[in-house]
Design a protein around this motif. Structure first.
Motif, PDB file in Angstrom:
ATOM      1  N   MET A 178     -11.536   7.855  49.065  1.00 32.04           N
ATOM      2  CA  MET A 178     -12.501   8.780  48.469  1.00 32.04           C
ATOM      3  C   MET A 178     -12.723   8.453  47.004  1.00 32.04           C
ATOM      4  O   MET A 178     -13.859   8.427  46.508  1.00 32.04           O
ATOM      5  CB  MET A 178     -11.993  10.215  48.628  1.00 32.04           C
ATOM      6  CG  MET A 178     -12.881  11.282  47.974  1.00 32.04           C
ATOM      7  SD  MET A 178     -12.428  11.605  46.252  1.00 32.04           S
ATOM      8  CE  MET A 178     -10.848  12.431  46.481  1.00 32.04           C
ATOM      9  N   ILE A 179     -11.624   8.179  46.284  1.00 32.79           N
ATOM     10  CA  ILE A 179     -11.721   7.842  44.867  1.00 32.79           C
ATOM     11  C   ILE A 179     -12.521   6.547  44.684  1.00 32.79           C
ATOM     12  O   ILE A 179     -13.379   6.445  43.803  1.00 32.79           O
ATOM     13  CB  ILE A 179     -10.310   7.702  44.259  1.00 32.79           C
ATOM     14  CG1 ILE A 179      -9.601   9.057  44.252  1.00 32.79           C
ATOM     15  CG2 ILE A 179     -10.390   7.130  42.843  1.00 32.79           C
ATOM     16  CD1 ILE A 179      -8.128   8.972  43.908  1.00 32.79           C
ATOM     17  N   ASP A 201     -19.784   4.401  42.881  1.00 40.82           N
ATOM     18  CA  ASP A 201     -21.084   5.029  42.688  1.00 40.82           C
ATOM     19  C   ASP A 201     -21.286   5.475  41.244  1.00 40.82           C
ATOM     20  O   ASP A 201     -22.316   6.044  40.914  1.00 40.82           O
ATOM     21  CB  ASP A 201     -21.221   6.226  43.634  1.00 40.82           C
ATOM     22  CG  ASP A 201     -22.671   6.640  43.829  1.00 40.82           C
ATOM     23  OD1 ASP A 201     -23.550   5.756  43.845  1.00 40.82           O
ATOM     24  OD2 ASP A 201     -22.935   7.861  43.940  1.00 40.82           O
ATOM     25  N   GLY A 202     -20.281   5.231  40.391  1.00 39.73           N
ATOM     26  CA  GLY A 202     -20.399   5.592  38.985  1.00 39.73           C
ATOM     27  C   GLY A 202     -20.197   7.066  38.711  1.00 39.73           C
ATOM     28  O   GLY A 202     -20.459   7.536  37.598  1.00 39.73           O
ATOM     29  N   MET A 221     -22.352  -5.105  36.564  1.00 37.61           N
ATOM     30  CA  MET A 221     -23.499  -4.602  35.818  1.00 37.61           C
ATOM     31  C   MET A 221     -24.034  -3.282  36.375  1.00 37.61           C
ATOM     32  O   MET A 221     -24.320  -2.344  35.620  1.00 37.61           O
ATOM     33  CB  MET A 221     -24.612  -5.656  35.792  1.00 37.61           C
ATOM     34  CG  MET A 221     -25.822  -5.225  34.981  1.00 37.61           C
ATOM     35  SD  MET A 221     -25.443  -4.859  33.247  1.00 37.61           S
ATOM     36  CE  MET A 221     -25.332  -6.524  32.578  1.00 37.61           C
ATOM     37  N   ASP A 222     -24.182  -3.191  37.687  1.00 43.37           N
ATOM     38  CA  ASP A 222     -24.737  -1.968  38.275  1.00 43.37           C
ATOM     39  C   ASP A 222     -23.862  -0.758  37.980  1.00 43.37           C
ATOM     40  O   ASP A 222     -24.352   0.307  37.578  1.00 43.37           O
ATOM     41  CB  ASP A 222     -24.889  -2.123  39.793  1.00 43.37           C
ATOM     42  CG  ASP A 222     -26.005  -3.083  40.165  1.00 43.37           C
ATOM     43  OD1 ASP A 222     -26.886  -3.310  39.307  1.00 43.37           O
ATOM     44  OD2 ASP A 222     -26.002  -3.602  41.288  1.00 43.37           O
ATOM     45  N   THR A 223     -22.548  -0.917  38.163  1.00 44.85           N
ATOM     46  CA  THR A 223     -21.649   0.205  37.951  1.00 44.85           C
ATOM     47  C   THR A 223     -21.520   0.541  36.472  1.00 44.85           C
ATOM     48  O   THR A 223     -21.463   1.723  36.107  1.00 44.85           O
ATOM     49  CB  THR A 223     -20.253  -0.103  38.537  1.00 44.85           C
ATOM     50  OG1 THR A 223     -20.383  -0.354  39.933  1.00 44.85           O
ATOM     51  CG2 THR A 223     -19.316   1.077  38.331  1.00 44.85           C
ATOM     52  N   ILE A 224     -21.493  -0.462  35.603  1.00 41.15           N
ATOM     53  CA  ILE A 224     -21.356  -0.186  34.178  1.00 41.15           C
ATOM     54  C   ILE A 224     -22.555   0.601  33.663  1.00 41.15           C
ATOM     55  O   ILE A 224     -22.425   1.492  32.822  1.00 41.15           O
ATOM     56  CB  ILE A 224     -21.169  -1.488  33.363  1.00 41.15           C
ATOM     57  CG1 ILE A 224     -20.844  -1.172  31.910  1.00 41.15           C
ATOM     58  CG2 ILE A 224     -22.380  -2.356  33.398  1.00 41.15           C
ATOM     59  CD1 ILE A 224     -19.580  -0.406  31.677  1.00 41.15           C
ATOM     60  N   LEU A 278     -22.183   4.257  31.959  1.00 39.62           N
ATOM     61  CA  LEU A 278     -22.666   4.543  30.615  1.00 39.62           C
ATOM     62  C   LEU A 278     -23.584   5.768  30.598  1.00 39.62           C
ATOM     63  O   LEU A 278     -23.549   6.569  29.664  1.00 39.62           O
ATOM     64  CB  LEU A 278     -23.393   3.330  30.050  1.00 39.62           C
ATOM     65  CG  LEU A 278     -22.480   2.173  29.610  1.00 39.62           C
ATOM     66  CD1 LEU A 278     -23.298   0.925  29.318  1.00 39.62           C
ATOM     67  CD2 LEU A 278     -21.661   2.570  28.388  1.00 39.62           C
ATOM     68  N   LYS A 279     -24.383   5.914  31.648  1.00 44.79           N
ATOM     69  CA  LYS A 279     -25.247   7.094  31.735  1.00 44.79           C
ATOM     70  C   LYS A 279     -24.413   8.360  31.895  1.00 44.79           C
ATOM     71  O   LYS A 279     -24.691   9.389  31.278  1.00 44.79           O
ATOM     72  CB  LYS A 279     -26.218   6.950  32.913  1.00 44.79           C
ATOM     73  CG  LYS A 279     -27.325   5.926  32.682  1.00 44.79           C
ATOM     74  CD  LYS A 279     -28.267   5.850  33.879  1.00 44.79           C
ATOM     75  CE  LYS A 279     -29.368   4.832  33.652  1.00 44.79           C
ATOM     76  NZ  LYS A 279     -30.276   4.722  34.838  1.00 44.79           N
ATOM     77  N   VAL A 280     -23.383   8.271  32.730  1.00 44.86           N
ATOM     78  CA  VAL A 280     -22.492   9.415  32.922  1.00 44.86           C
ATOM     79  C   VAL A 280     -21.782   9.736  31.612  1.00 44.86           C
ATOM     80  O   VAL A 280     -21.657  10.899  31.225  1.00 44.86           O
ATOM     81  CB  VAL A 280     -21.459   9.123  34.037  1.00 44.86           C
ATOM     82  CG1 VAL A 280     -20.370  10.193  34.064  1.00 44.86           C
ATOM     83  CG2 VAL A 280     -22.157   9.060  35.390  1.00 44.86           C
ATOM     84  N   PHE A 281     -21.306   8.699  30.915  1.00 45.73           N
ATOM     85  CA  PHE A 281     -20.611   8.906  29.647  1.00 45.73           C
ATOM     86  C   PHE A 281     -21.497   9.623  28.639  1.00 45.73           C
ATOM     87  O   PHE A 281     -21.084  10.593  27.991  1.00 45.73           O
ATOM     88  CB  PHE A 281     -20.158   7.560  29.077  1.00 45.73           C
ATOM     89  CG  PHE A 281     -19.668   7.642  27.663  1.00 45.73           C
ATOM     90  CD1 PHE A 281     -18.434   8.190  27.380  1.00 45.73           C
ATOM     91  CD2 PHE A 281     -20.453   7.179  26.618  1.00 45.73           C
ATOM     92  CE1 PHE A 281     -17.990   8.283  26.062  1.00 45.73           C
ATOM     93  CE2 PHE A 281     -20.007   7.259  25.312  1.00 45.73           C
ATOM     94  CZ  PHE A 281     -18.782   7.814  25.037  1.00 45.73           C
TER      95      PHE A 281
END
Length: 246
Positions: A101-102, A108-109, A185-188, A192-195
Motif C-alpha cells: 500500500m505504501i 503516485d506521489g 522525473m515523473d514522481t519527482i 514537488l507539487k505536493v510539497f
C-alpha cells in the motif's frame, strides 16, 4: 502528554498556503491490522515515558539536502535520526501487505496516511535510548502535523526548513542514483507539487506559532552551497540549545 522544553524564537517569512488535498481512504481492517503490530507509546517502558524528548522536525523538498545535514547533526550533537522516508521504504522492503500500500502511494506521489507513518516513528522513538530526535521529512501536511501532536502528545522544539530552488532539487534527485522508487522525473514532479501545496503551510504554521507564542523555534536554512557551508547555518541553531539537549 510530554512536557516541552522552552526554546528560542526565530521565524521564516510567510508564504502563500494552499488547501490540503484529500487523502485516499484505506480500509479499517488494514489499519487495525497494522497498528496491532506496533507497541503503543503509553504502554511502553516507564524509562521512555519519563523522558522529556527534544524533537526537531527537518523539512524541505526532495533533494534539499535534509538527510546529509541530519548526518552532521547526529555526529555533532548526538541526535537520533528518524527518516520518515527510510522507515516507509523499510516497510516496503518487508513486502508486507502494508508495504504494498505504501509503495503504491509513493509511486503516485501522494502522502502516506498519517497514522501509518506516525506509528513507524513512534516505534523507533520508543525503542531508542536517546531523548533527542531528528524527524526528517515529516510532517508533510497539516493533517500530518495535527495527527503527530495528537498521537505522540508533543510539539517540536525546533523546525528546520531547508529552502532550495526547484531546479536544484530536481538535479540532485536525478543524479543521486540511489535506486529509490521515487527517484524519477515523473514522481519527482508530483512530489514537488505536493510539497509546495502541503508542506509549506506546515512551515508557515510553526513560523507563526514561534513568533506569536515563543514556542517552537522555526529556522529557514539556505540549502545552496557545499555541505559544510550549509552546516555553518545549522550549527548555531543547536549550539544555542546545547545545555538543554545534553
Amino acid at each position: 502528554m510530554w512536557r516541552r522544553v522552552s526554546s528560542l524564537t526565530q521565524f521564516v517569512s510567510p508564504t502563500k498556503s494552499s488547501s490540503i488535498l484529500n487523502q485516499p481512504a484505506y480500509t479499517l481492517k488494514l489499519w487495525e491490522s497494522f497498528t496491532t503490530q506496533i507497541p503503543n507509546l503509553e504502554k511502553g517502558g516507564t524509562s521512555f515515558k519519563d523522558r522529556i524528548p527534544f524533537i526537531t522536525f527537518v523539512l524541505g523538498g526532495p533533494g534539499s539536502g535534509k538527510g546529509t545535514q541530519c548526518e552532521k547533526i547526529v555526529e555533532t550533537f548526538g541526535f537520533k535520526h528518524l527518516s520518515a522516508g527510510d522507515l516507509l521504504r523499510q516497510e516496503i522492503a518487508s513486502k508486507s501487505e502494508y508495504g504494498s500500500m505504501i509503495l503504491d502511494t509513493i509511486k503516485d506521489g501522494r502522502i502516506v496516511p498519517s497514522e501509518v507513518t506516525i506509528k513507524l516513528i513512534q516505534k523507533e522513538m520508543e525503542s531508542s535510548d536517546n531523548k533527542k530526535f531528528l524527524i526528517d521529512g515529516f510532517p508533510r501536511c497539516e493533517e500530518n502535523r495535527v495527527a503527530f501532536e495528537q498521537i505522540i502528545g508533543a510539539e517540536p522544539n525546533i523546525v528546520l526548513f531547508f529552502d532550495c530552488p526547484v531546479e536544484e532539487m530536481v538535479k540532485r534527485v536525478l543524479s543521486r542514483n540511489q535506486g529509490r522508487v521515487d527517484d524519477n522525473m515523473d514522481t519527482i514532479k508530483k512530489r514537488l507539487k505536493v510539497f509546495e501545496s502541503l508542506n509549506l503551510p506546515v512551515v508557515n504554521y510553526y513560523a507563526e506559532k514561534g513568533k506569536l507564542h515563543k514556542r517552537s523555534k522555526c529556522v529557514q536554512i539556505c540549502a545552496l552551497g557545499t555541505e559544510d557551508e550549509i552546516f555553518e547555518q545549522v550549527w548555531p541553531v543547536f549550539a544555542a540549545c546545547k545545555q538543554v539537549i545534553q
